[in-house]
Design a protein around this motif. Structure first.
Motif, PDB file in Angstrom:
ATOM      1  N   ALA A 110      17.456 -13.472  26.994  1.00  0.00           N
ATOM      2  CA  ALA A 110      16.040 -13.084  27.011  1.00  0.00           C
ATOM      3  C   ALA A 110      15.899 -11.579  26.791  1.00  0.00           C
ATOM      4  N   ALA A 111      16.811 -10.807  27.386  1.00  0.00           N
ATOM      5  CA  ALA A 111      16.747  -9.344  27.228  1.00  0.00           C
ATOM      6  C   ALA A 111      16.966  -8.953  25.763  1.00  0.00           C
ATOM      7  N   ILE A 112      17.946  -9.591  25.131  1.00  0.00           N
ATOM      8  CA  ILE A 112      18.219  -9.278  23.713  1.00  0.00           C
ATOM      9  C   ILE A 112      17.022  -9.658  22.837  1.00  0.00           C
ATOM     10  N   LYS A 113      16.457 -10.813  23.121  1.00  0.00           N
ATOM     11  CA  LYS A 113      15.294 -11.260  22.330  1.00  0.00           C
ATOM     12  C   LYS A 113      14.146 -10.270  22.486  1.00  0.00           C
ATOM     13  N   GLU A 114      13.948  -9.839  23.732  1.00  0.00           N
ATOM     14  CA  GLU A 114      12.830  -8.937  23.987  1.00  0.00           C
ATOM     15  C   GLU A 114      13.027  -7.605  23.260  1.00  0.00           C
ATOM     16  N   MET A 115      14.263  -7.173  23.164  1.00  0.00           N
ATOM     17  CA  MET A 115      14.554  -5.883  22.513  1.00  0.00           C
ATOM     18  C   MET A 115      14.498  -5.974  20.994  1.00  0.00           C
ATOM     19  N   THR A 116      14.385  -7.195  20.477  1.00  0.00           N
ATOM     20  CA  THR A 116      14.452  -7.380  19.019  1.00  0.00           C
ATOM     21  C   THR A 116      13.218  -8.123  18.499  1.00  0.00           C
ATOM     22  N   GLY A 117      12.096  -7.843  19.105  1.00  0.00           N
ATOM     23  CA  GLY A 117      10.844  -8.423  18.622  1.00  0.00           C
ATOM     24  C   GLY A 117      10.794  -9.927  18.713  1.00  0.00           C
ATOM     25  N   GLY A 118      11.605 -10.489  19.618  1.00  0.00           N
ATOM     26  CA  GLY A 118      11.615 -11.944  19.786  1.00  0.00           C
ATOM     27  C   GLY A 118      12.585 -12.662  18.863  1.00  0.00           C
ATOM     28  N   TYR A 119      13.167 -11.934  17.920  1.00  0.00           N
ATOM     29  CA  TYR A 119      14.006 -12.586  16.906  1.00  0.00           C
ATOM     30  C   TYR A 119      15.451 -12.810  17.346  1.00  0.00           C
ATOM     31  N   GLY A 120      15.983 -11.895  18.128  1.00  0.00           N
ATOM     32  CA  GLY A 120      17.415 -11.926  18.434  1.00  0.00           C
ATOM     33  C   GLY A 120      18.157 -10.913  17.571  1.00  0.00           C
ATOM     34  N   ALA A 121      19.404 -10.663  17.932  1.00  0.00           N
ATOM     35  CA  ALA A 121      20.222  -9.697  17.194  1.00  0.00           C
ATOM     36  C   ALA A 121      20.539 -10.231  15.799  1.00  0.00           C
ATOM     37  N   HIS A 122      20.775  -9.331  14.871  1.00  0.00           N
ATOM     38  CA  HIS A 122      21.254  -9.753  13.553  1.00  0.00           C
ATOM     39  C   HIS A 122      22.717 -10.192  13.653  1.00  0.00           C
ATOM     40  N   SER A 123      23.462  -9.482  14.486  1.00  0.00           N
ATOM     41  CA  SER A 123      24.907  -9.652  14.568  1.00  0.00           C
ATOM     42  C   SER A 123      25.296  -9.669  16.030  1.00  0.00           C
ATOM     43  N   THR A 124      26.161 -10.603  16.407  1.00  0.00           N
ATOM     44  CA  THR A 124      26.627 -10.622  17.786  1.00  0.00           C
ATOM     45  C   THR A 124      28.140 -10.767  17.807  1.00  0.00           C
ATOM     46  N   ILE A 125      28.757  -9.923  18.628  1.00  0.00           N
ATOM     47  CA  ILE A 125      30.204  -9.974  18.811  1.00  0.00           C
ATOM     48  C   ILE A 125      30.478 -10.712  20.124  1.00  0.00           C
ATOM     49  N   GLU A 126      31.322 -11.728  20.066  1.00  0.00           N
ATOM     50  CA  GLU A 126      31.706 -12.462  21.283  1.00  0.00           C
ATOM     51  C   GLU A 126      33.160 -12.119  21.546  1.00  0.00           C
ATOM     52  N   ALA A 127      33.425 -11.494  22.696  1.00  0.00           N
ATOM     53  CA  ALA A 127      34.780 -11.011  22.982  1.00  0.00           C
ATOM     54  C   ALA A 127      35.209 -11.429  24.386  1.00  0.00           C
ATOM     55  N   VAL A 128      34.934 -12.680  24.727  1.00  0.00           N
ATOM     56  CA  VAL A 128      35.320 -13.201  26.046  1.00  0.00           C
ATOM     57  C   VAL A 128      36.104 -14.513  25.884  1.00  0.00           C
ATOM     58  N   GLY A 129      35.433 -15.510  25.298  1.00  0.00           N
ATOM     59  CA  GLY A 129      36.119 -16.778  25.059  1.00  0.00           C
ATOM     60  C   GLY A 129      35.720 -17.906  25.992  1.00  0.00           C
ATOM     61  N   THR A 130      34.711 -17.664  26.815  1.00  0.00           N
ATOM     62  CA  THR A 130      34.255 -18.732  27.719  1.00  0.00           C
ATOM     63  C   THR A 130      33.022 -19.427  27.138  1.00  0.00           C
ATOM     64  N   GLN A 131      32.715 -20.570  27.717  1.00  0.00           N
ATOM     65  CA  GLN A 131      31.537 -21.327  27.309  1.00  0.00           C
ATOM     66  C   GLN A 131      30.273 -20.474  27.455  1.00  0.00           C
ATOM     67  N   GLU A 132      30.163 -19.812  28.591  1.00  0.00           N
ATOM     68  CA  GLU A 132      28.957 -19.020  28.839  1.00  0.00           C
ATOM     69  C   GLU A 132      28.815 -17.905  27.799  1.00  0.00           C
ATOM     70  N   ALA A 133      29.937 -17.244  27.512  1.00  0.00           N
ATOM     71  CA  ALA A 133      29.881 -16.120  26.565  1.00  0.00           C
ATOM     72  C   ALA A 133      29.532 -16.604  25.159  1.00  0.00           C
ATOM     73  N   MET A 134      30.104 -17.736  24.745  1.00  0.00           N
ATOM     74  CA  MET A 134      29.810 -18.254  23.409  1.00  0.00           C
ATOM     75  C   MET A 134      28.343 -18.657  23.306  1.00  0.00           C
ATOM     76  N   GLN A 135      27.852 -19.326  24.340  1.00  0.00           N
ATOM     77  CA  GLN A 135      26.437 -19.728  24.314  1.00  0.00           C
ATOM     78  C   GLN A 135      25.541 -18.503  24.292  1.00  0.00           C
ATOM     79  N   GLN A 136      25.906 -17.521  25.112  1.00  0.00           N
ATOM     80  CA  GLN A 136      25.114 -16.296  25.167  1.00  0.00           C
ATOM     81  C   GLN A 136      25.091 -15.617  23.800  1.00  0.00           C
ATOM     82  N   ALA A 137      26.234 -15.615  23.137  1.00  0.00           N
ATOM     83  CA  ALA A 137      26.321 -14.984  21.822  1.00  0.00           C
ATOM     84  C   ALA A 137      25.470 -15.728  20.797  1.00  0.00           C
ATOM     85  N   ILE A 138      25.615 -17.040  20.758  1.00  0.00           N
ATOM     86  CA  ILE A 138      24.874 -17.828  19.759  1.00  0.00           C
ATOM     87  C   ILE A 138      23.370 -17.722  20.012  1.00  0.00           C
ATOM     88  N   ARG A 139      22.994 -17.820  21.286  1.00  0.00           N
ATOM     89  CA  ARG A 139      21.562 -17.807  21.600  1.00  0.00           C
ATOM     90  C   ARG A 139      20.946 -16.419  21.462  1.00  0.00           C
TER      91      ARG A 139
END
Lengths: 340, 340
Positions: free
Chosen positions: B223-252
């Motif tokens: 929600a924080a990322i969406k809010e900072m990007t006009g509701g759209y989300g980031a153009h690019s996201t780096i996932e550097a953890v490898g857990t389910q939560e991190a992958m979902q967070q990255a995709i969303r």
């Protein structure tokens, strides 16, 4: 007006419903010239997706504009138009980046239903593209294909980065997969391997540019693709089914660093993170942003460069829609066109 | 020679093992100048990945070439070298396309173990890159970082298509995530949002070029990322953890049409096909083809353009390796360098 309604799995009827009216000032109303039955319409027809209540069907269409709302600027009454299966404003950041099917104001045309005599088109300026020139019967059916199956196959090929020097594998021999073959060919792919075990579909795949046919599926299909590509796998793979088996087959058929374009509407698919991690493929897909490609596709159709409409191997009156669903369900037809 | 051996979760010892010898004519033997402990070494240390038998550890290294096999052409005895954590022939089609970590002859250096005084390097010519010039202490630790964490963060940023005009979100504040920030900055990203709740890591993220810090995680982080990007989300996201939560967070956190570069070693991750389908993101990742980037990274390090080595906040003798594992496990250290 007459419209197709699905009452439950296997139960499709044509009934009288109210003719649609303008709701938003950005709407248009079109008289539908032709619509069609989509592979994705078979998910509820087969009871795989739930049918909670009687539902209007159809999201593909060509037609003539009958009315426009007060805010519509580019589209005019009398225009012959093709539109995407997802209505989009075509002005938001997502649309401008070419992802109109994920527009922040997106309206799925399936929620409106275009297997009907008339349809309301939200965001008319952002959704519809006007066609000019002589609309022959061949071009007409090809324009109808552009509304979804051609645009979707095209997106899959673009997402899979099909192009010169590439070997492209195509999983799925429905209309989308076949038109993915056509798209890969148009995009200059060197080798196109269609995975199909139906003679009629194999023939169409070859007509669209397939250089090879693989009948094997699953692990055997993957092994065949690997063997044909020096052990590496395809550079580009189009997934046009949407099942777990098809997704796995697509990912496993693709070399590390290669691209999988997946456009089959995902049903019960779960991707193992570790397998995906180790595969090294690029994965991209989803509902195709057909609107991105429509001007180019219409141009190719109206100059007879491509003839995607040959995927329609059955044309029925809307009154016989139930026969069309049956024919597609039983794989007696690749794609059914409905006329009005 | 001394080498680090993991006997089981939490049980790391330094023991005497035989000094390695040349096996293949394409091998080299290096005297390891420095190695390090990787975030991925914590998976078995924490008992999340099984430790079936006492195992040699380490896959990152810099060193001096001691011996070369008869088929080695480019690398010579006495060269100071950096190599990737995956040995590759660098000649197969996969390597030539830039995916050396998935080389058809790949050997994971973790199966050899570089937390040791000497290491055998398979495919020496395809794996190692010679460093010339004045190797200061700062450059030395940065060269060590290039062997994995820098190269991996760089690949993540490239896979996420970080670049001018882009907003990049980074999930994971370990060494890889932090160096993903550095990479995104070097690649010209306009805005870089580091997701971290540790003051020391936030400070390093800012030093590497992060423009914003988000402490929230999961749905709140999205929600924080969406809010900072006009509701759209980031153009690019780096996932550097490898857990389910991190992958979902990255995709969303990523807008439709955007790119997710995932490099966290996947553990127990399962991606829902339908969510991925509807997300419209590009997904690409896996073990980083560090070799692709090494010449460029070495050049940036040896010209002091970048200083990735500051991620090493603890330097220990190999004899104290167990302390290093503990410090990283307890998050008292971001990244531990082991010296010989």
């Amino acid at each position: 007006m007459r419209a197709v309604i699905m009452h439950g799995p296997g139960d499709v009827r044509v009934e009288d419903v109210p003719t649609p009216e303008l709701v938003e000032p950005t709407d248009a109303i079109i008289r539908v010239d032709a619509a069609c039955i989509c592979g994705s319409d078979l998910w509820p027809y087969r009871g795989i997706s739930p049918v909670k209540r009687p539902s209007r069907m159809g999201h593909e269409y060509i037609g003539v504009v009958e009315q426009v709302g007060s805010a519509v600027r580019d589209i005019r009454v009398g225009d012959f138009v093709v539109g995407s299966f997802m209505a989009s404003d075509n002005t938001c950041e997502i649309c401008r980046a070419g992802y109109q099917s994920r527009c922040i104001h997106v309206v799925g045309m399936g929620s409106i239903g275009t297997q009907a005599e008339y349809a309301r088109i939200p965001w008319a300026d952002g959704t519809l593209v006007k066609v000019t020139g002589d609309i022959t019967p061949e071009r007409r059916r090809s324009l109808l294909a552009a509304s979804d199956v051609l645009g979707t196959g095209w997106f899959a090929a673009v997402a899979a980065e099909a192009g010169p020097g590439k070997t492209v594998a195509v999983v799925g021999d429905g209309a989308v997969g076949l038109l993915g073959v056509l798209a890969a060919s148009q995009l200059g792919a060197e080798r196109i391997i269609a995975m199909s075990r139906h003679a009629d579909r194999q023939a169409l795949a070859r007509r669209f540019g397939a250089t090879d046919i693989v009948e094997a599926r699953g692990d055997a299909g993957v092994a065949a693709i690997k063997e044909m590509t020096g052990g590496y796998g395809a550079h580009s793979t189009i997934e046009a089914v949407g099942t777990q088996e098809a997704m796995q087959q697509a990912i496993r058929s693709t070399r590390a660093g290669g691209h999988v374009g997946f456009v089959g509407v995902s049903h019960g698919v779960s991707l193992d993170g570790q397998e995906l991690f180790l595969s090294g493929v690029h994965l991209h897909g989803g509902p195709a942003p057909v609107r991105r490609f429509l001007p180019d596709l219409i141009d190719r159709i109206m100059t007879d460069e491509i003839d995607p409409g040959v995927v329609f191997d059955q044309t029925l009156s809307i009154d016989d829609a139930a026969d069309g669903y049956r024919a597609m369900d039983e794989r007696r037809a690749i794609k059914v066109m409905l006329e009005f």
